[in-house]
Scaffold this motif. Structure first.
Motif, PDB file in Angstrom:
ATOM      1  N   GLY A   1      12.884   3.203 134.330  1.00  0.00           N
ATOM      2  CA  GLY A   1      11.644   3.565 135.155  1.00  0.00           C
ATOM      3  C   GLY A   1      11.544   2.836 136.444  1.00  0.00           C
ATOM      4  N   TYR A   2      11.941   1.767 136.566  1.00  0.00           N
ATOM      5  CA  TYR A   2      11.901   1.045 137.831  1.00  0.00           C
ATOM      6  C   TYR A   2      12.621   1.662 138.847  1.00  0.00           C
TER       7      TYR A   2
ATOM      8  N   THR B   1      12.833  11.507 150.989  1.00  0.00           N
ATOM      9  CA  THR B   1      12.261  12.379 151.715  1.00  0.00           C
ATOM     10  C   THR B   1      12.033  13.674 151.244  1.00  0.00           C
ATOM     11  N   VAL B   2      12.670  14.072 150.193  1.00  0.00           N
ATOM     12  CA  VAL B   2      12.837  15.255 149.621  1.00  0.00           C
ATOM     13  C   VAL B   2      11.806  15.368 148.376  1.00  0.00           C
ATOM     14  N   MET B   3      11.752  14.049 147.611  1.00  0.00           N
ATOM     15  CA  MET B   3      10.624  14.485 146.375  1.00  0.00           C
ATOM     16  C   MET B   3       9.226  13.818 146.592  1.00  0.00           C
ATOM     17  N   TYR B   4       8.559  14.296 147.640  1.00  0.00           N
ATOM     18  CA  TYR B   4       7.334  13.809 147.821  1.00  0.00           C
ATOM     19  C   TYR B   4       6.432  13.847 146.893  1.00  0.00           C
ATOM     20  N   TRP B   5       5.882  12.717 146.558  1.00  0.00           N
ATOM     21  CA  TRP B   5       4.925  12.578 145.165  1.00  0.00           C
ATOM     22  C   TRP B   5       4.010  11.428 145.440  1.00  0.00           C
ATOM     23  N   SER B   6       2.723  11.464 145.366  1.00  0.00           N
ATOM     24  CA  SER B   6       1.562  10.613 145.939  1.00  0.00           C
ATOM     25  C   SER B   6       1.042   9.960 144.611  1.00  0.00           C
ATOM     26  N   GLY B   7       1.710  10.108 143.596  1.00  0.00           N
ATOM     27  CA  GLY B   7       0.736   9.582 142.141  1.00  0.00           C
ATOM     28  C   GLY B   7       1.133   8.146 142.311  1.00  0.00           C
ATOM     29  N   ASN B   8       0.318   7.679 140.986  1.00  0.00           N
ATOM     30  CA  ASN B   8       0.729   6.123 140.801  1.00  0.00           C
ATOM     31  C   ASN B   8       2.075   6.067 139.785  1.00  0.00           C
ATOM     32  N   ASN B   9       2.415   4.672 139.975  1.00  0.00           N
ATOM     33  CA  ASN B   9       3.625   4.117 139.160  1.00  0.00           C
ATOM     34  C   ASN B   9       3.513   4.389 137.785  1.00  0.00           C
ATOM     35  N   ASN B  10       2.273   4.103 137.124  1.00  0.00           N
ATOM     36  CA  ASN B  10       1.991   4.498 135.674  1.00  0.00           C
ATOM     37  C   ASN B  10       2.527   5.900 135.223  1.00  0.00           C
ATOM     38  N   GLN B  11       2.210   6.857 136.353  1.00  0.00           N
ATOM     39  CA  GLN B  11       2.431   8.205 135.976  1.00  0.00           C
ATOM     40  C   GLN B  11       3.960   8.435 135.725  1.00  0.00           C
ATOM     41  N   ILE B  12       4.787   7.798 136.434  1.00  0.00           N
ATOM     42  CA  ILE B  12       6.253   7.600 135.915  1.00  0.00           C
ATOM     43  C   ILE B  12       6.480   7.479 134.637  1.00  0.00           C
ATOM     44  N   TYR B  13       5.990   6.110 134.203  1.00  0.00           N
ATOM     45  CA  TYR B  13       6.072   5.702 132.638  1.00  0.00           C
ATOM     46  C   TYR B  13       5.618   6.591 131.705  1.00  0.00           C
ATOM     47  N   LYS B  14       4.445   7.412 132.131  1.00  0.00           N
ATOM     48  CA  LYS B  14       3.639   8.210 131.313  1.00  0.00           C
ATOM     49  C   LYS B  14       4.566   9.289 131.128  1.00  0.00           C
ATOM     50  N   SER B  15       5.156   9.915 132.228  1.00  0.00           N
ATOM     51  CA  SER B  15       6.070  11.032 132.187  1.00  0.00           C
ATOM     52  C   SER B  15       7.287  10.912 131.325  1.00  0.00           C
ATOM     53  N   LEU B  16       7.865   9.674 131.306  1.00  0.00           N
ATOM     54  CA  LEU B  16       8.858   9.264 130.746  1.00  0.00           C
ATOM     55  C   LEU B  16       8.802   9.331 129.186  1.00  0.00           C
ATOM     56  N   VAL B  17       7.750   9.034 128.841  1.00  0.00           N
ATOM     57  CA  VAL B  17       7.270   8.762 127.408  1.00  0.00           C
ATOM     58  C   VAL B  17       7.022  10.314 126.925  1.00  0.00           C
ATOM     59  N   GLN B  18       6.722  11.314 128.017  1.00  0.00           N
ATOM     60  CA  GLN B  18       6.138  12.706 127.496  1.00  0.00           C
ATOM     61  C   GLN B  18       7.444  13.323 127.458  1.00  0.00           C
ATOM     62  N   LEU B  19       8.357  13.132 128.402  1.00  0.00           N
ATOM     63  CA  LEU B  19       9.928  13.814 128.219  1.00  0.00           C
ATOM     64  C   LEU B  19      10.586  13.425 127.063  1.00  0.00           C
ATOM     65  N   LEU B  20      10.240  12.091 126.771  1.00  0.00           N
ATOM     66  CA  LEU B  20      11.029  11.817 125.770  1.00  0.00           C
ATOM     67  C   LEU B  20      10.516  12.116 124.335  1.00  0.00           C
ATOM     68  N   GLU B  21       9.138  12.620 124.270  1.00  0.00           N
ATOM     69  CA  GLU B  21       8.615  13.129 123.159  1.00  0.00           C
ATOM     70  C   GLU B  21       8.943  14.801 123.050  1.00  0.00           C
TER      71      GLU B  21
END
Length: 178
Positions: free
Chosen positions: A18-19, A29-49
């Motif tokens: 995740g880090y 420069t390609v993957m513009y995203w303005s969310g917070n770090n927690n969203q990455i970890y939440k997304s990983l959990v969802q992708l895993l599920e």
């Protein structure tokens, strides 16, 4: 950009923690995203599920254990399905254009200073992008075609800033001529 799709894209190139994903996305420069770090970890959990990724816990002696995520065949199919969707047109919403629309309220010197400040910001952004490319930040290089596409993506972004820079320089020159 959906953070989940960016994660799947990165994982299609290399297993990552995740880090690692957070750092790649922040520096990209390609993957513009303005969310917070927690969203990455939440997304990983969802992708895993959803069965789009798997993970393996790697134990370390002097550090906390880390989870290394890998894309599944189902995740690759999801990524490919998204890559086949019709592309969206670029967003041309630039707050500077709104600012410039009302800049007639400014004195000639104030307007020139505003344009010069924007010009300087554009120059700095171009230099930053060139430095990122020089440092060789995340860019998959599995095939010659993929390398070519990522180079063209970088060129597109830099040329957009250069076009904007030329545009603002022309405005400054025309305004000075009166």
């Amino acid at each position: 950009m959906s953070i989940k799709l960016a994660i799947l894209g990165i994982l299609s190139c290399q297993p990552s923690t995740g880090y690692d994903l957070k750092k790649i996305i922040e520096e990209s420069t390609v993957m513009y995203w303005s969310g917070n770090n927690n969203q990455i970890y939440k997304s990983l959990v969802q992708l895993l599920e959803q069965g789009l990724v798997t993970h393996e816990v790697q134990h370390q002696e002097s550090s906390p254990s880390k989870k290394i995520y890998t894309i599944t065949d189902k995740g690759e199919a999801e990524l490919k399905s998204w890559a086949l969707t019709p592309p969206e047109l670029p967003e041309l919403k630039k707050s500077f254009l709104t600012q410039l629309a009302w800049a007639d309220l400014l004195s000639p010197e104030e307007l020139d200073n505003l344009l010069l400040a924007y010009e300087n910001e554009l120059n700095m952004q171009i230099l930053l992008l060139q430095e990122k490319k020089r440092r060789g930040l995340f860019a998959p290089n599995r095939t010659t075609r993929e390398i070519y596409l990522w180079e063209r993506i970088d060129d597109n972004i830099v040329s957009s800033y250069r076009h904007e820079l030329n545009w603002v320089r022309e405005i400054r020159q025309e305004l000075k001529r009166g």
